[in-house]
Design a protein around this motif. Structure first.
Motif, PDB file in Angstrom:
ATOM      1  N   TYR A   1       0.855  -1.201   0.000  1.00 36.71           N
ATOM      2  CA  TYR A   1       0.000   0.000   0.000  1.00 36.71           C
ATOM      3  C   TYR A   1       0.879   1.235   0.000  1.00 36.71           C
ATOM      4  N   ILE A   2       0.575   2.183  -0.910  1.00 39.83           N
ATOM      5  CA  ILE A   2       1.236   3.493  -0.884  1.00 39.83           C
ATOM      6  C   ILE A   2       0.199   4.513  -0.430  1.00 39.83           C
ATOM      7  N   ALA A   3       0.451   5.100   0.724  1.00 44.15           N
ATOM      8  CA  ALA A   3      -0.544   5.899   1.437  1.00 44.15           C
ATOM      9  C   ALA A   3      -0.591   7.329   0.936  1.00 44.15           C
ATOM     10  N   GLY A   4      -1.728   7.969   1.208  1.00 46.13           N
ATOM     11  CA  GLY A   4      -1.870   9.400   0.986  1.00 46.13           C
ATOM     12  C   GLY A   4      -1.465  10.159   2.235  1.00 46.13           C
ATOM     13  N   ALA A   5      -2.049  11.342   2.449  1.00 48.99           N
ATOM     14  CA  ALA A   5      -1.748  12.123   3.652  1.00 48.99           C
ATOM     15  C   ALA A   5      -2.175  11.336   4.889  1.00 48.99           C
ATOM     16  N   SER A   6      -1.286  11.226   5.850  1.00 48.31           N
ATOM     17  CA  SER A   6      -1.531  10.349   6.989  1.00 48.31           C
ATOM     18  C   SER A   6      -2.722  10.788   7.836  1.00 48.31           C
ATOM     19  N   ASP A   7      -3.038  12.115   7.832  1.00 44.53           N
ATOM     20  CA  ASP A   7      -4.130  12.605   8.671  1.00 44.53           C
ATOM     21  C   ASP A   7      -5.453  12.738   7.922  1.00 44.53           C
ATOM     22  N   ALA A   8      -5.485  12.361   6.648  1.00 50.68           N
ATOM     23  CA  ALA A   8      -6.703  12.515   5.848  1.00 50.68           C
ATOM     24  C   ALA A   8      -7.636  11.337   6.077  1.00 50.68           C
ATOM     25  N   SER A   9      -8.924  11.636   6.247  1.00 48.61           N
ATOM     26  CA  SER A   9      -9.906  10.574   6.457  1.00 48.61           C
ATOM     27  C   SER A   9      -9.972   9.640   5.252  1.00 48.61           C
TER      28      SER A   9
ATOM     29  N   LYS B   1      -7.101   7.122   5.666  1.00 48.85           N
ATOM     30  CA  LYS B   1      -7.332   6.218   6.789  1.00 48.85           C
ATOM     31  C   LYS B   1      -8.384   5.167   6.450  1.00 48.85           C
ATOM     32  N   ASP B   2      -9.459   5.599   5.789  1.00 51.95           N
ATOM     33  CA  ASP B   2     -10.543   4.660   5.497  1.00 51.95           C
ATOM     34  C   ASP B   2     -10.157   3.681   4.391  1.00 51.95           C
ATOM     35  N   ARG B   3      -9.435   4.152   3.374  1.00 56.83           N
ATOM     36  CA  ARG B   3      -9.012   3.235   2.304  1.00 56.83           C
ATOM     37  C   ARG B   3      -8.044   2.190   2.844  1.00 56.83           C
ATOM     38  N   TRP B   4      -7.138   2.615   3.702  1.00 58.83           N
ATOM     39  CA  TRP B   4      -6.183   1.698   4.335  1.00 58.83           C
ATOM     40  C   TRP B   4      -6.913   0.696   5.229  1.00 58.83           C
ATOM     41  N   ALA B   5      -7.864   1.174   6.038  1.00 58.08           N
ATOM     42  CA  ALA B   5      -8.602   0.287   6.933  1.00 58.08           C
ATOM     43  C   ALA B   5      -9.393  -0.753   6.142  1.00 58.08           C
TER      44      ALA B   5
ATOM     45  N   GLN C   1       3.917  -0.860   3.590  1.00 57.95           N
ATOM     46  CA  GLN C   1       3.354   0.385   3.088  1.00 57.95           C
ATOM     47  C   GLN C   1       4.416   1.468   3.074  1.00 57.95           C
ATOM     48  N   ALA C   2       4.168   2.489   2.241  1.00 52.15           N
ATOM     49  CA  ALA C   2       5.070   3.637   2.134  1.00 52.15           C
ATOM     50  C   ALA C   2       4.227   4.897   2.052  1.00 52.15           C
ATOM     51  N   ASP C   3       4.836   6.011   2.399  1.00 50.14           N
ATOM     52  CA  ASP C   3       4.126   7.288   2.455  1.00 50.14           C
ATOM     53  C   ASP C   3       4.244   8.020   1.120  1.00 50.14           C
ATOM     54  N   GLY C   4       3.104   8.231   0.449  1.00 56.02           N
ATOM     55  CA  GLY C   4       3.095   9.001  -0.795  1.00 56.02           C
ATOM     56  C   GLY C   4       2.577  10.407  -0.628  1.00 56.02           C
ATOM     57  N   ALA C   5       1.884  10.671   0.512  1.00 47.51           N
ATOM     58  CA  ALA C   5       1.433  12.029   0.881  1.00 47.51           C
ATOM     59  C   ALA C   5       0.569  12.700  -0.186  1.00 47.51           C
ATOM     60  N   TYR C   6      -0.106  11.904  -1.020  1.00 48.42           N
ATOM     61  CA  TYR C   6      -0.928  12.430  -2.125  1.00 48.42           C
ATOM     62  C   TYR C   6      -0.111  13.308  -3.067  1.00 48.42           C
ATOM     63  N   SER C   7       1.170  13.021  -3.196  1.00 44.70           N
ATOM     64  CA  SER C   7       2.088  13.805  -4.027  1.00 44.70           C
ATOM     65  C   SER C   7       2.673  12.913  -5.119  1.00 44.70           C
ATOM     66  N   TYR C   8       2.738  13.422  -6.332  1.00 44.61           N
ATOM     67  CA  TYR C   8       3.324  12.660  -7.444  1.00 44.61           C
ATOM     68  C   TYR C   8       4.780  12.311  -7.138  1.00 44.61           C
ATOM     69  N   ASP C   9       5.557  13.297  -6.717  1.00 45.80           N
ATOM     70  CA  ASP C   9       6.984  13.069  -6.471  1.00 45.80           C
ATOM     71  C   ASP C   9       7.213  12.121  -5.300  1.00 45.80           C
TER      72      ASP C   9
END
Length: 345
Positions: free
Chosen positions: A184-192, A195-199, A215-223
């Motif tokens: 799983y490559i995550a979006g912003a860690s504090d975004a609902s 959290k819900d897609r991961w759960a 999992q890795a942190d993507g922060a909803y960022s392309y880069d």
């Protein structure tokens, strides 16, 4: 014509030989006015060069008919589409959008500026605010609708897709396709949304007796997503790398596919399946052909507008939360379970 000599509604009424209230109704969207009266008013207004002053009218009606839309970013093409639909939908109802861009992570600073414009309501997308400021807006009678986000315990209304169910659907799909190492490559860690897609993903994997490979942190960022893909897949042989990856939105999923195919020379989906979330227009491009979970943008926007303007009309802030389901769209970036076919365009 100088500013002092600008014609007034009274001037238009005299020239058209109608009442001043008839002039006001002519320039009020949805107001009742006889066709002949409207024709005379418009002709008189054109002759005099008259234009109604929306700001002056708002002081009288106490309704600016302006909706503030707050966005944290526009690089994800999901949000320009949302903004277009919001603007068109509000304009049809006689309201207009004032756009504000908030800093990533919160909108408290920009919200203080918004309140100076006496807006009728606020719609926040890809942005959140503190509970203190949310309660301040509630006390001021300014409704706020959170779009594609929600804040537990907040007095604000929200409209979201069913992100948890979407995560479950992705997990079940990847397990059914025979994948053993699902990452799983995550979006912003504090975004609902994240959290819900991961759960949902974890729920589906757990019920299948699986654990997430990592999992890795993507922060909803392309880069950031591209870098996450490099770290997850570089210098790894098949037993030590994922054979499928669920990416928390399409904007990041496109970055992941670019890295996998063009930098690491991996085949999608033969070497690794990629699934995104949102179903942005680029997801259907032949260059990506991305399997993804659709967010039903038009129903979500319609619900947000109806909730917000309903609260503006009632002059009362009342919490109302709407969750709209989305469908898994099957394309060529992910291996298919037996018996399933790609979703037709």
């Amino acid at each position: 014509m100088t500013r002092k000599s600008r014609p007034t509604s009274a001037d238009v009424a005299r020239l058209a030989n109608v009442s001043q209230s008839a002039v006001s109704r002519t320039f009020t969207l949805g107001a009742s006015v006889a066709p002949e009266t409207k024709r005379k008013v418009l002709e008189a207004a054109k002759s005099l060069g008259y234009r109604p002053n929306a700001f002056a009218r708002s002081l009288i009606t106490r309704n600016s008919r302006i909706i503030a839309v707050v966005l944290a970013y526009l690089d994800n093409s999901f949000y320009p589409r949302v903004l277009e639909l919001l603007s068109r939908g509000l304009q049809r109802k006689g309201y207009h959008v004032m756009l504000f861009l908030a800093a990533p992570g919160g909108a408290d600073d920009v919200l203080q500026e918004i309140l100076q414009y006496q807006v009728a309501g606020i719609l926040m997308a890809s942005a959140t605010l503190s509970s203190v400021l949310a309660k301040e807006c509630e006390a001021a009678g300014i409704p706020i609708v959170l779009f594609n986000r929600y804040i537990p315990g907040s007095p604000n209304s929200s409209v979201t897709s069913d992100n948890y169910a979407g995560g479950v659907a992705v997990g079940e799909f990847l397990v059914a396709a025979g994948h053993e190492r699902i990452a799983y490559i995550a979006g912003a860690s504090d975004a609902s949304t994240n959290k819900d897609r991961w759960a949902g993903l974890i729920k589906a994997l757990s019920e299948a007796g699986r654990a997430c490979w990592g999992q890795a942190d993507g922060a909803y960022s392309y880069d950031r997503a591209a870098q996450a893909a490099r770290e997850m897949f570089s210098d790894r042989a098949p037993p030590d790398r994922p054979d499928a990856v669920f990416v928390a939105n399409d904007h990041m999923a496109l970055a992941v596919m670019d890295v996998l195919r063009h930098e690491l020379r991996l085949k999608v989906p033969e070497d690794v399946s990629v699934v995104g979330y949102d179903d942005v227009p680029q997801a259907a491009w032949p260059a990506y052909d991305l399997t993804t979970v659709e967010q039903a943008v038009e129903p979500m926007v319609d619900a947000a507008i109806n909730i917000l303007l309903g609260q503006v009309s009632n002059e009362r802030v009342q919490r109302h939360n709407v969750v709209i389901p989305g469908d898994l769209v099957l394309r060529g970036s992910a291996r298919l379970p037996g018996g399933l076919a790609r979703t037709m365009p």
